[in-house]
Design a protein around this motif. Structure first.
Motif, PDB file in Angstrom:
ATOM      1  N   LEU A 246      86.325  34.968   8.842  1.00  0.00           N
ATOM      2  CA  LEU A 246      84.729  34.967   8.129  1.00  0.00           C
ATOM      3  C   LEU A 246      84.660  35.979   7.484  1.00  0.00           C
ATOM      4  CD1 LEU A 246      82.688  33.816  11.369  1.00  0.00           C
ATOM      5  CD2 LEU A 246      83.236  32.417   9.243  1.00  0.00           C
TER       6      LEU A 246
ATOM      7  N   CYS B 279      74.097  28.225  12.315  1.00  0.00           N
ATOM      8  CA  CYS B 279      74.357  29.671  12.075  1.00  0.00           C
ATOM      9  C   CYS B 279      73.179  30.184  11.185  1.00  0.00           C
ATOM     10  CB  CYS B 279      75.825  29.920  11.787  1.00  0.00           C
ATOM     11  SG  CYS B 279      76.033  31.731  11.577  1.00  0.00           S
TER      12      CYS B 279
ATOM     13  N   ARG C   1      75.477  36.931  10.272  1.00  0.00           N
ATOM     14  CA  ARG C   1      75.852  35.506  10.500  1.00  0.00           C
ATOM     15  C   ARG C   1      77.262  35.592  11.006  1.00  0.00           C
ATOM     16  NH1 ARG C   1      74.876  33.912   3.896  1.00  0.00           N
ATOM     17  NH2 ARG C   1      72.633  33.426   4.128  1.00  0.00           N
TER      18      ARG C   1
ATOM     19  N   ASN D 266      78.336  29.463   0.447  1.00  0.00           N
ATOM     20  CA  ASN D 266      78.542  30.425   1.686  1.00  0.00           C
ATOM     21  C   ASN D 266      78.812  29.462   2.932  1.00  0.00           C
ATOM     22  OD1 ASN D 266      78.700  33.522   0.939  1.00  0.00           O
ATOM     23  ND2 ASN D 266      77.566  32.583  -0.335  1.00  0.00           N
ATOM     24  N   MET D 267      77.823  28.564   3.094  1.00  0.00           N
ATOM     25  CA  MET D 267      77.506  27.832   4.288  1.00  0.00           C
ATOM     26  C   MET D 267      79.013  26.912   4.324  1.00  0.00           C
ATOM     27  SD  MET D 267      74.733  25.070   5.345  1.00  0.00           S
ATOM     28  CE  MET D 267      73.384  26.328   5.007  1.00  0.00           C
TER      29      MET D 267
ATOM     30  N   PHE E 162      85.615  27.371  10.339  1.00  0.00           N
ATOM     31  CA  PHE E 162      85.694  26.521  11.586  1.00  0.00           C
ATOM     32  C   PHE E 162      86.668  25.502  11.758  1.00  0.00           C
ATOM     33  CE2 PHE E 162      80.973  27.747  11.759  1.00  0.00           C
ATOM     34  CZ  PHE E 162      81.360  28.833  12.831  1.00  0.00           C
TER      35      PHE E 162
ATOM     36  N   MET F 249      81.832  29.169   5.338  1.00  0.00           N
ATOM     37  CA  MET F 249      82.094  29.315   6.695  1.00  0.00           C
ATOM     38  C   MET F 249      82.554  27.821   7.720  1.00  0.00           C
ATOM     39  SD  MET F 249      78.910  30.068   9.497  1.00  0.00           S
ATOM     40  CE  MET F 249      79.055  31.932   9.420  1.00  0.00           C
ATOM     41  N   ALA F 250      82.044  26.699   7.103  1.00  0.00           N
ATOM     42  CA  ALA F 250      82.401  25.616   7.873  1.00  0.00           C
ATOM     43  C   ALA F 250      83.857  25.441   7.669  1.00  0.00           C
ATOM     44  CB  ALA F 250      81.796  24.349   7.190  1.00  0.00           C
TER      45      ALA F 250
ATOM     46  N   SER G 142      78.107  25.804  10.997  1.00  0.00           N
ATOM     47  CA  SER G 142      77.629  26.584   9.739  1.00  0.00           C
ATOM     48  C   SER G 142      76.309  26.505   9.678  1.00  0.00           C
ATOM     49  CB  SER G 142      78.443  26.065   8.811  1.00  0.00           C
ATOM     50  OG  SER G 142      78.108  26.995   7.648  1.00  0.00           O
ATOM     51  N   GLU G 143      75.624  25.176   9.467  1.00  0.00           N
ATOM     52  CA  GLU G 143      74.228  25.167   9.020  1.00  0.00           C
ATOM     53  C   GLU G 143      73.335  25.645  10.175  1.00  0.00           C
ATOM     54  OE1 GLU G 143      73.874  20.840   8.710  1.00  0.00           O
ATOM     55  OE2 GLU G 143      74.325  20.823   6.784  1.00  0.00           O
TER      56      GLU G 143
ATOM     57  N   ALA H 182      77.757  33.321  14.074  1.00  0.00           N
ATOM     58  CA  ALA H 182      78.863  32.374  14.280  1.00  0.00           C
ATOM     59  C   ALA H 182      79.615  32.459  15.725  1.00  0.00           C
ATOM     60  CB  ALA H 182      79.675  32.393  13.105  1.00  0.00           C
TER      61      ALA H 182
ATOM     62  N   ALA I 188      82.137  21.346  12.183  1.00  0.00           N
ATOM     63  CA  ALA I 188      82.136  22.551  11.385  1.00  0.00           C
ATOM     64  C   ALA I 188      80.973  22.675  10.726  1.00  0.00           C
ATOM     65  CB  ALA I 188      83.292  22.706  10.550  1.00  0.00           C
TER      66      ALA I 188
END
Length: 256
Positions: A62, A112, A39, A87-88, A95, A91-92, A109-110, A43, A105
């Motif tokens: 990350l 990725c 991931r 987790n998504m 960003f 990550m967003a 993330s989605e 990303a 963002a």
């Protein structure tokens, strides 16, 4: 009646045992580390594709968001204990910290997660069982104790794991990330117990995350057991009534 024993001492009579999956039944740390790296690499590629300047903070942020540290995975980190959607969002959020607006963002993330899923659609077999878990599950099942999984994995992920290891016939039910509410909401425990036709105080819960054990206490679970043997770095589990590092530490006495 079945009495659970821990290192030779009785810890109570129970009709059901609820198990976490990752890090409790499943040796999932290596797989989760690989997933985190996949991931993160994806990303970084997506970030470059947006035309953004390379940012040296993206990888370390990350890594921290997922709980990667010192070549291992933190047992209380997001990837270890939280659901996919959480987790998504992590990550967003990274960003966003680096200058993206929230819509972009979240879209990054989605995308990725989708790309990693596609590239790993022929992923290897589910993570192996932790040592001695199989024979404990068989003893509990043979004694007439109802078994269930309560996990933030998807229902299909749980079923794939149980099927792969020949455990499906030993488990009466599961509560997954597809069910609402998700753990660590104590209502998840209450609803799973209702499905099993058991009261929480007649059940034990075994997990490797403090969030799970705190949830179990709030839900009125009769015996809250922390499992320490699933990670390179042992988790801190202050809410555990009992702790164990190997499944062979649990025994069973049955009486008519």
């Amino acid at each position: 009646m079945a009495t659970l024993m821990l290192r030779g001492a009785p810890i109570g009579n129970y009709d059901g045992v609820l198990f976490d999956k990752d890090g409790t039944l499943s040796h999932s740390e290596p797989h989760l580390q690989e997933l985190a790296e996949a991931r993160i690499r994806t990303a970084l590629d997506l970030w470059s594709a947006t035309g953004q300047s390379p940012n040296p903070d993206l990888r370390p942020l990350l890594s921290r968001a997922f709980g990667l540290e010192n070549g291992g995975l933190h047992p209380a980190g997001t990837l270890a204990v939280a659901a996919r959607q959480d987790n998504m969002i992590s990550m967003a959020t990274v960003f966003c910290l680096l200058g993206c607006g929230w819509p972009q963002a979240l879209e990054l993330s989605e995308r990725c997660f989708e790309l990693v899923d596609q590239r790993h659609s022929t992923s290897p077999s589910p993570s192996p069982l932790l040592p001695h878990a199989d024979r404990l599950l068989q003893r509990l099942h043979d004694a007439g104790i109802q078994l269930a999984v309560i996990s933030n994995d998807t229902r299909s992920g749980i079923q794939s794991f149980l099927n792969h290891h020949g455990l499906s016939d030993r488990f009466s039910d599961c509560w997954s990330a597809d069910d609402q509410p998700r753990k660590p909401d104590p209502a998840a425990v209450h609803q799973l117990c209702q499905r099993l036709n058991l009261t929480p105080e007649r059940c034990a819960l075994i997990g490797d995350a403090e969030t799970d054990l705190s949830m179990a206490r709030t839900a009125g679970i009769g015996c809250v057991i922390g499992y320490l043997g699933g990670w390179a770095k042992q988790p801190e589990l202050p809410s555990a009534t009992h702790r164990l590092t190997d499944w062979d530490e649990i025994g069973l006495i049955t009486t008519p």
